[in-house]
Scaffold this active site. Structure first.
Site, PDB file in Angstrom:
ATOM      1  N   GLY A  14       0.651  -1.599  -0.277  1.00 30.30           N
ATOM      2  CA  GLY A  14       0.261   0.406  -0.039  1.00 30.30           C
ATOM      3  C   GLY A  14       0.886   1.669   0.283  1.00 30.30           C
ATOM      4  O   GLY A  14       2.027   1.236   0.752  1.00 30.30           O
ATOM      5  N   ARG A  24      13.183  10.056  -3.276  1.00 30.30           N
ATOM      6  CA  ARG A  24      14.412  10.960  -3.263  1.00 30.30           C
ATOM      7  C   ARG A  24      15.425  11.166  -2.625  1.00 30.30           C
ATOM      8  O   ARG A  24      17.108  11.836  -3.366  1.00 30.30           O
ATOM      9  CB  ARG A  24      13.808  12.433  -3.097  1.00 30.30           C
ATOM     10  CG  ARG A  24      14.351  13.805  -2.904  1.00 30.30           C
ATOM     11  CD  ARG A  24      13.459  14.992  -2.510  1.00 30.30           C
ATOM     12  NE  ARG A  24      14.258  16.342  -2.867  1.00 30.30           N
ATOM     13  CZ  ARG A  24      14.300  16.849  -1.260  1.00 30.30           C
ATOM     14  NH1 ARG A  24      15.061  16.091  -0.328  1.00 30.30           N
ATOM     15  NH2 ARG A  24      15.679  17.124  -1.513  1.00 30.30           N
ATOM     16  N   ALA A  25      15.879  10.955  -1.513  1.00 29.46           N
ATOM     17  CA  ALA A  25      17.084  10.737  -0.244  1.00 29.46           C
ATOM     18  C   ALA A  25      17.530   9.832  -1.020  1.00 29.46           C
ATOM     19  O   ALA A  25      19.043   9.887  -1.249  1.00 29.46           O
ATOM     20  CB  ALA A  25      16.410  10.812   1.110  1.00 29.46           C
ATOM     21  N   ARG A  75       0.939  -5.344  -5.322  1.00 29.71           N
ATOM     22  CA  ARG A  75       1.512  -6.387  -4.270  1.00 29.71           C
ATOM     23  C   ARG A  75       1.290  -7.934  -5.622  1.00 29.71           C
ATOM     24  O   ARG A  75       0.907  -7.168  -7.212  1.00 29.71           O
ATOM     25  CB  ARG A  75       0.389  -6.439  -3.478  1.00 29.71           C
ATOM     26  CG  ARG A  75       0.216  -5.778  -3.196  1.00 29.71           C
ATOM     27  CD  ARG A  75      -0.859  -6.463  -1.845  1.00 29.71           C
ATOM     28  NE  ARG A  75      -2.430  -4.919  -1.822  1.00 29.71           N
ATOM     29  CZ  ARG A  75      -1.933  -4.818  -0.647  1.00 29.71           C
ATOM     30  NH1 ARG A  75      -0.754  -4.545   0.310  1.00 29.71           N
ATOM     31  NH2 ARG A  75      -2.938  -3.164  -0.499  1.00 29.71           N
ATOM     32  N   ASP A 106       5.433  -5.267   5.949  1.00 28.34           N
ATOM     33  CA  ASP A 106       5.947  -6.785   5.809  1.00 28.34           C
ATOM     34  C   ASP A 106       5.848  -7.715   4.579  1.00 28.34           C
ATOM     35  O   ASP A 106       7.535  -8.779   5.347  1.00 28.34           O
ATOM     36  CB  ASP A 106       4.982  -7.457   7.525  1.00 28.34           C
ATOM     37  CG  ASP A 106       3.561  -7.054   7.338  1.00 28.34           C
ATOM     38  OD1 ASP A 106       3.236  -6.980   6.504  1.00 28.34           O
ATOM     39  OD2 ASP A 106       3.579  -7.603   7.644  1.00 28.34           O
ATOM     40  N   THR A 129       4.157   2.298   5.710  1.00 31.89           N
ATOM     41  CA  THR A 129       3.351   2.061   5.640  1.00 31.89           C
ATOM     42  C   THR A 129       2.363   3.241   6.226  1.00 31.89           C
ATOM     43  O   THR A 129       3.073   3.331   7.334  1.00 31.89           O
ATOM     44  CB  THR A 129       2.995   0.781   5.950  1.00 31.89           C
ATOM     45  OG1 THR A 129       1.387   0.299   6.658  1.00 31.89           O
ATOM     46  CG2 THR A 129       3.641   0.111   7.103  1.00 31.89           C
ATOM     47  N   ASP A 131       0.090   2.487   8.379  1.00 34.15           N
ATOM     48  CA  ASP A 131      -0.383   1.286   9.418  1.00 34.15           C
ATOM     49  C   ASP A 131       0.916   1.344  10.677  1.00 34.15           C
ATOM     50  O   ASP A 131      -0.075   1.362  11.417  1.00 34.15           O
ATOM     51  CB  ASP A 131      -0.696   0.332   9.087  1.00 34.15           C
ATOM     52  CG  ASP A 131      -1.714  -0.663   8.538  1.00 34.15           C
ATOM     53  OD1 ASP A 131      -2.285   0.532   8.361  1.00 34.15           O
ATOM     54  OD2 ASP A 131      -1.770  -1.375   7.511  1.00 34.15           O
ATOM     55  N   ASP A 133       2.212  -0.519  11.452  1.00 33.58           N
ATOM     56  CA  ASP A 133       2.558  -1.762  12.044  1.00 33.58           C
ATOM     57  C   ASP A 133       4.360  -2.334  12.509  1.00 33.58           C
ATOM     58  O   ASP A 133       3.997  -3.676  12.975  1.00 33.58           O
ATOM     59  CB  ASP A 133       1.411  -2.860  12.437  1.00 33.58           C
ATOM     60  CG  ASP A 133       1.900  -2.221  10.660  1.00 33.58           C
ATOM     61  OD1 ASP A 133       2.251  -2.356  10.031  1.00 33.58           O
ATOM     62  OD2 ASP A 133       0.954  -3.353   9.479  1.00 33.58           O
ATOM     63  N   MET A 173      -7.871   3.321   8.630  1.00 28.38           N
ATOM     64  CA  MET A 173      -7.858   2.198   8.783  1.00 28.38           C
ATOM     65  C   MET A 173      -6.607   0.886   9.474  1.00 28.38           C
ATOM     66  O   MET A 173      -6.199   1.920  10.364  1.00 28.38           O
ATOM     67  CB  MET A 173      -6.817   2.374   7.568  1.00 28.38           C
ATOM     68  CG  MET A 173      -7.437   2.023   6.092  1.00 28.38           C
ATOM     69  SD  MET A 173      -6.319   2.567   4.392  1.00 28.38           S
ATOM     70  CE  MET A 173      -7.629   2.040   3.187  1.00 28.38           C
ATOM     71  N   ARG A 175      -5.649  -2.785   8.879  1.00 26.81           N
ATOM     72  CA  ARG A 175      -6.483  -4.039   8.919  1.00 26.81           C
ATOM     73  C   ARG A 175      -5.419  -4.746  10.111  1.00 26.81           C
ATOM     74  O   ARG A 175      -6.423  -5.649  10.906  1.00 26.81           O
ATOM     75  CB  ARG A 175      -5.408  -4.754   8.115  1.00 26.81           C
ATOM     76  CG  ARG A 175      -5.998  -5.250   7.326  1.00 26.81           C
ATOM     77  CD  ARG A 175      -5.313  -6.386   5.942  1.00 26.81           C
ATOM     78  NE  ARG A 175      -4.440  -5.474   5.698  1.00 26.81           N
ATOM     79  CZ  ARG A 175      -3.785  -5.344   4.378  1.00 26.81           C
ATOM     80  NH1 ARG A 175      -4.246  -5.564   3.530  1.00 26.81           N
ATOM     81  NH2 ARG A 175      -2.404  -4.822   4.523  1.00 26.81           N
ATOM     82  N   ARG A 250     -24.358   8.376  12.220  1.00 25.59           N
ATOM     83  CA  ARG A 250     -23.560   7.841  10.788  1.00 25.59           C
ATOM     84  C   ARG A 250     -22.570   7.427  11.176  1.00 25.59           C
ATOM     85  O   ARG A 250     -21.744   7.500  11.711  1.00 25.59           O
ATOM     86  CB  ARG A 250     -23.469   9.633   9.994  1.00 25.59           C
ATOM     87  CG  ARG A 250     -24.673   9.913  10.060  1.00 25.59           C
ATOM     88  CD  ARG A 250     -25.764   9.647   9.002  1.00 25.59           C
ATOM     89  NE  ARG A 250     -26.751  10.460   8.626  1.00 25.59           N
ATOM     90  CZ  ARG A 250     -28.110  10.785   8.968  1.00 25.59           C
ATOM     91  NH1 ARG A 250     -28.260   9.345  10.302  1.00 25.59           N
ATOM     92  NH2 ARG A 250     -29.128  11.836   9.171  1.00 25.59           N
TER      93      ARG A 250
HETATM   94  O1  F6P Z   1      -1.591  -1.736   4.584  1.00 29.66           O
HETATM   95  C1  F6P Z   1      -2.102  -0.503   4.722  1.00 29.66           C
HETATM   96  C2  F6P Z   1      -3.660  -0.469   4.058  1.00 29.66           C
HETATM   97  O2  F6P Z   1      -3.894   0.881   4.153  1.00 29.66           O
HETATM   98  C3  F6P Z   1      -4.333  -0.898   5.558  1.00 29.66           C
HETATM   99  O3  F6P Z   1      -4.691  -0.046   6.611  1.00 29.66           O
HETATM  100  C4  F6P Z   1      -5.610  -0.988   5.159  1.00 29.66           C
HETATM  101  O4  F6P Z   1      -6.241  -2.154   5.375  1.00 29.66           O
HETATM  102  C5  F6P Z   1      -4.695  -1.944   3.348  1.00 29.66           C
HETATM  103  O5  F6P Z   1      -3.854  -1.206   3.111  1.00 29.66           O
HETATM  104  C6  F6P Z   1      -6.081  -1.455   2.213  1.00 29.66           C
HETATM  105  O6  F6P Z   1      -5.759  -2.335   1.514  1.00 29.66           O
HETATM  106  P1  F6P Z   1      -6.284  -2.258   0.261  1.00 29.66           P
HETATM  107  O7  F6P Z   1      -5.596  -0.596  -0.659  1.00 29.66           O
HETATM  108  O8  F6P Z   1      -5.599  -3.482  -0.733  1.00 29.66           O
HETATM  109  O9  F6P Z   1      -7.637  -2.442   0.159  1.00 29.66           O
END
Ligand code: F6P
Length: 326
Positions: A14, A24-25, A75, A106, A129, A131, A133, A173, A175, A250
């Protein structure tokens, strides 16, 4: 390793704001060390299909503030097969490339590690990323911008929540990780934050709403991580509606807007520093490691450790957010 002359850089998985700053760096640091730098397009696909082009100063001009990645990202299924990886290796060799900088999460490091071991090919990783994580760095490139994007959105939603006495359930977001939810929840004054790292007791949420909602005040903001064990925003809305049928609720799913946009100053600085260190690492003969920043020190953590472990969430932030929201 033979003398390092040519390196390549790619972005995979992602996209995240700050990837361009990292590219750039890498390019500019490579040139500083008198290396030739190549860009690989669409992640590992570019290695498999030979979409590899030289990158110079002109190519990275003015990209520092740009979101997304000029190298594109993807990917790659082919890279999961030995045949695909062999093609990738042959293409790198064709261009006489000696080492690779892989920017991603990862999944990217898992592929990079297999490739590196199979062909004894030097690879250094950069944590890209939203995330946050990844083990081995306090912050990943793009996380700070994503949090700011969420906070800006929630600030706007709060206006409507207040004006119309509504409850907004905002799905963010992450996951498998609640970093975005936790930090944006605290920064936006959310009443409740639901994250995958802690078990969600939905009764707590309902009780809290019960206490919050009075004749004068019926607005609230709940932030839910998409990976929460209870479910996403729609599941939370359903249970809130069942319990409080008169409440106007909502759901806003922020989705991919969290991945886009110009990187924050923090992400630009992080990406620039880590990009520089990645090339320095290669020059010093390092491989099989991700460059991270821990307690403001540069650290090199093996792909193995980075993949196996998870960045630890500070659960106390959740408690503080909820206390301050009362
Ligand atoms: O890993 C980054 C991320 O944005 C996650 O937070 C999210 O679940 C996932 O990618 C979404 O992936 P895709 O763009 O493949 O739906």
């Amino acid at each position: 390793m033979d003398e390092l002359k040519k390196i390549a850089v790619l972005t995979s998985g992602g996209d995240s704001p700050g990837m361009n700053a990292a590219i750039r760096a890498v390019v500019k640091t490579g040139l500083y060390y008198k290396l030739e730098v190549f860009g690989v397009y669409r992640g590992f696909n570019g290695m498999v299909n030979d979409v590899i082009k030289p990158l110079g100063r002109e190519d990275v001009k003015n990209i520092l503030p740009l979101g997304g990645t000029i190298l594109k990202s993807a990917r790659c299924e082919d890279f999961r097969t030995p045949e695909g990886r062999k093609k990738a290796y042959d293409n790198l060799k064709k261009h006489k490339i000696d080492a690779l900088v892989a920017i991603g999460g990862d999944g990217t490091f898992t592929g990079a590690k297999i490739f590196m071991n199979e062909f004894d090919f030097p690879v250094i990783g950069l944590p890209g990323t939203i995330d946050n994580d990844l083990y081995g760095t306090d912050y990943t490139i793009g996380y700070d911008t994503a949090v700011n994007t969420v906070v800006n959105a929630v600030d706007k939603l709060r206006d409507t929540a207040y004006s119309h006495d509504m409850v907004f359930i905002v799905e963010v977001m992450g996951r498998d990780a609640g970093f975005i939810a936790l930090r944006s929840g605290m920064a936006s004054g959310a009443g409740k934050v639901l994250i995958p790292e802690t078990k969600t007791h939905i009764d707590d949420l309902l009780e809290r709403l019960q206490r919050r909602i009075t004749d004068e005040e019926t607005s609230a903001i709940i932030i839910v991580s998409e990976g929460d064990d209870f479910g996403g925003g729609m599941e939370v809305k359903k249970i809130v509606n069942d319990r409080f049928p008169d409440l106007s609720t909502r759901v806003t799913i922020l989705g991919h807007i969290q991945r886009g946009g110009s990187p924050s100053a923090f992400d630009r600085i992080l990406a620039s520093g880590l990009g520089y260190q990645a090339v320095r690492g290669l020059v010093e003969g390092r491989s099989g490691v991700m460059v991270g920043s821990v307690n403001r020190q540069i650290e090199f953590v093996t792909f193995d450790r980075s993949i196996k472990h998870h960045n630890k969430i500070n659960v106390e932030l959740k408690k503080i957010t909820e206390i301050l929201a009362l």
